[in-house]
Design a protein around this motif. Structure first.
Motif, PDB file in Angstrom:
ATOM      1  N   ARG A   1      17.678   6.795   1.551  1.00 12.33           N
ATOM      2  CA  ARG A   1      18.465   6.251   2.349  1.00 12.33           C
ATOM      3  C   ARG A   1      17.546   5.148   3.111  1.00 12.33           C
ATOM      4  O   ARG A   1      17.791   4.242   3.561  1.00 12.33           O
ATOM      5  CB  ARG A   1      19.456   7.058   3.159  1.00 12.33           C
ATOM      6  N   LYS A   2      16.470   5.949   3.616  1.00 14.90           N
ATOM      7  CA  LYS A   2      15.474   5.162   4.440  1.00 14.90           C
ATOM      8  C   LYS A   2      14.157   4.850   3.802  1.00 14.90           C
ATOM      9  O   LYS A   2      13.451   3.834   4.203  1.00 14.90           O
ATOM     10  CB  LYS A   2      15.430   6.085   5.533  1.00 14.90           C
ATOM     11  N   LEU A   3      13.770   5.598   2.749  1.00 12.63           N
ATOM     12  CA  LEU A   3      12.640   5.525   2.248  1.00 12.63           C
ATOM     13  C   LEU A   3      12.602   5.242   0.580  1.00 12.63           C
ATOM     14  O   LEU A   3      13.631   5.757   0.115  1.00 12.63           O
ATOM     15  CB  LEU A   3      11.562   6.787   2.482  1.00 12.63           C
ATOM     16  N   VAL A   4      11.615   4.502   0.163  1.00  8.15           N
ATOM     17  CA  VAL A   4      11.472   4.277  -1.269  1.00  8.15           C
ATOM     18  C   VAL A   4      10.192   5.132  -1.790  1.00  8.15           C
ATOM     19  O   VAL A   4       9.107   4.738  -0.869  1.00  8.15           O
ATOM     20  CB  VAL A   4      11.359   2.808  -1.633  1.00  8.15           C
ATOM     21  N   HIS A   5      10.160   5.846  -2.567  1.00  4.14           N
ATOM     22  CA  HIS A   5       9.079   6.654  -2.994  1.00  4.14           C
ATOM     23  C   HIS A   5       8.273   5.975  -4.253  1.00  4.14           C
ATOM     24  O   HIS A   5       9.170   5.697  -5.152  1.00  4.14           O
ATOM     25  CB  HIS A   5       9.460   8.280  -3.426  1.00  4.14           C
ATOM     26  N   PHE A   6       7.006   5.964  -4.251  1.00  5.08           N
ATOM     27  CA  PHE A   6       6.162   5.246  -5.465  1.00  5.08           C
ATOM     28  C   PHE A   6       5.245   6.387  -5.664  1.00  5.08           C
ATOM     29  O   PHE A   6       4.730   7.321  -5.027  1.00  5.08           O
ATOM     30  CB  PHE A   6       5.390   4.118  -4.913  1.00  5.08           C
ATOM     31  N   THR A   7       4.765   6.133  -6.854  1.00  2.84           N
ATOM     32  CA  THR A   7       3.720   6.726  -7.411  1.00  2.84           C
ATOM     33  C   THR A   7       2.770   5.594  -8.053  1.00  2.84           C
ATOM     34  O   THR A   7       2.974   4.733  -8.882  1.00  2.84           O
ATOM     35  CB  THR A   7       3.874   7.680  -8.585  1.00  2.84           C
ATOM     36  N   GLY A   8       1.620   5.623  -7.424  1.00  2.12           N
ATOM     37  CA  GLY A   8       0.247   4.487  -7.830  1.00  2.12           C
ATOM     38  C   GLY A   8       0.032   4.814  -9.345  1.00  2.12           C
ATOM     39  O   GLY A   8       0.024   5.879  -9.699  1.00  2.12           O
ATOM     40  N   ASP A   9      -0.730   3.659  -9.608  1.00  4.44           N
ATOM     41  CA  ASP A   9      -1.395   3.877 -11.053  1.00  4.44           C
ATOM     42  C   ASP A   9      -2.388   4.900 -11.014  1.00  4.44           C
ATOM     43  O   ASP A   9      -2.551   5.580 -12.313  1.00  4.44           O
ATOM     44  CB  ASP A   9      -1.942   2.575 -11.450  1.00  4.44           C
ATOM     45  N   HIS A  10      -3.027   5.329 -10.029  1.00  8.23           N
ATOM     46  CA  HIS A  10      -4.087   6.391  -9.942  1.00  8.23           C
ATOM     47  C   HIS A  10      -3.485   7.691  -9.350  1.00  8.23           C
ATOM     48  O   HIS A  10      -4.383   8.709  -9.371  1.00  8.23           O
ATOM     49  CB  HIS A  10      -5.199   5.940  -9.114  1.00  8.23           C
ATOM     50  N   GLY A  11      -2.047   7.650  -9.284  1.00  6.00           N
ATOM     51  CA  GLY A  11      -1.306   9.144  -9.008  1.00  6.00           C
ATOM     52  C   GLY A  11      -1.309   9.301  -7.572  1.00  6.00           C
ATOM     53  O   GLY A  11      -0.723  10.223  -7.182  1.00  6.00           O
TER      54      GLY A  11
END
Length: 77
Positions: free
Chosen positions: A50-60
């Motif tokens: 609802r408030k945040l978008v979670h990402f995983t970078g290319d290096h973890g």
């Protein structure tokens, strides 16, 4: 429920002029972040809240940005 900073139950976040943010999309990490300085140039959406978008970078590296910040990020094809 259809305001700019809220998300739908199916994982699609409604954003402003940037369009919608979906799980699996790749974005360019903003230059002003610590993650960019650590070498994370690109990140993939793993969860839209609802408030945040979670990402995983290319290096973890795990990243979190607000919907407003994520809407300004550049989508990579």
């Amino acid at each position: 429920m259809n305001t700019a900073n809220e998300s739908l139950r199916n994982g699609i976040a409604l954003t402003g002029p940037g369009g919608s943010i979906r799980v699996g999309q790749r974005y360019r990490t903003p230059v002003w972040t610590d993650a960019w300085m650590r070498g994370e140039r690109y990140a993939t959406v793993t969860k839209v809240g609802r408030k945040l978008v979670h990402f995983t970078g290319d290096h973890g590296l795990k990243l979190r940005f607000t919907l407003a910040t994520a809407a300004e990020m550049e989508l990579v094809a």
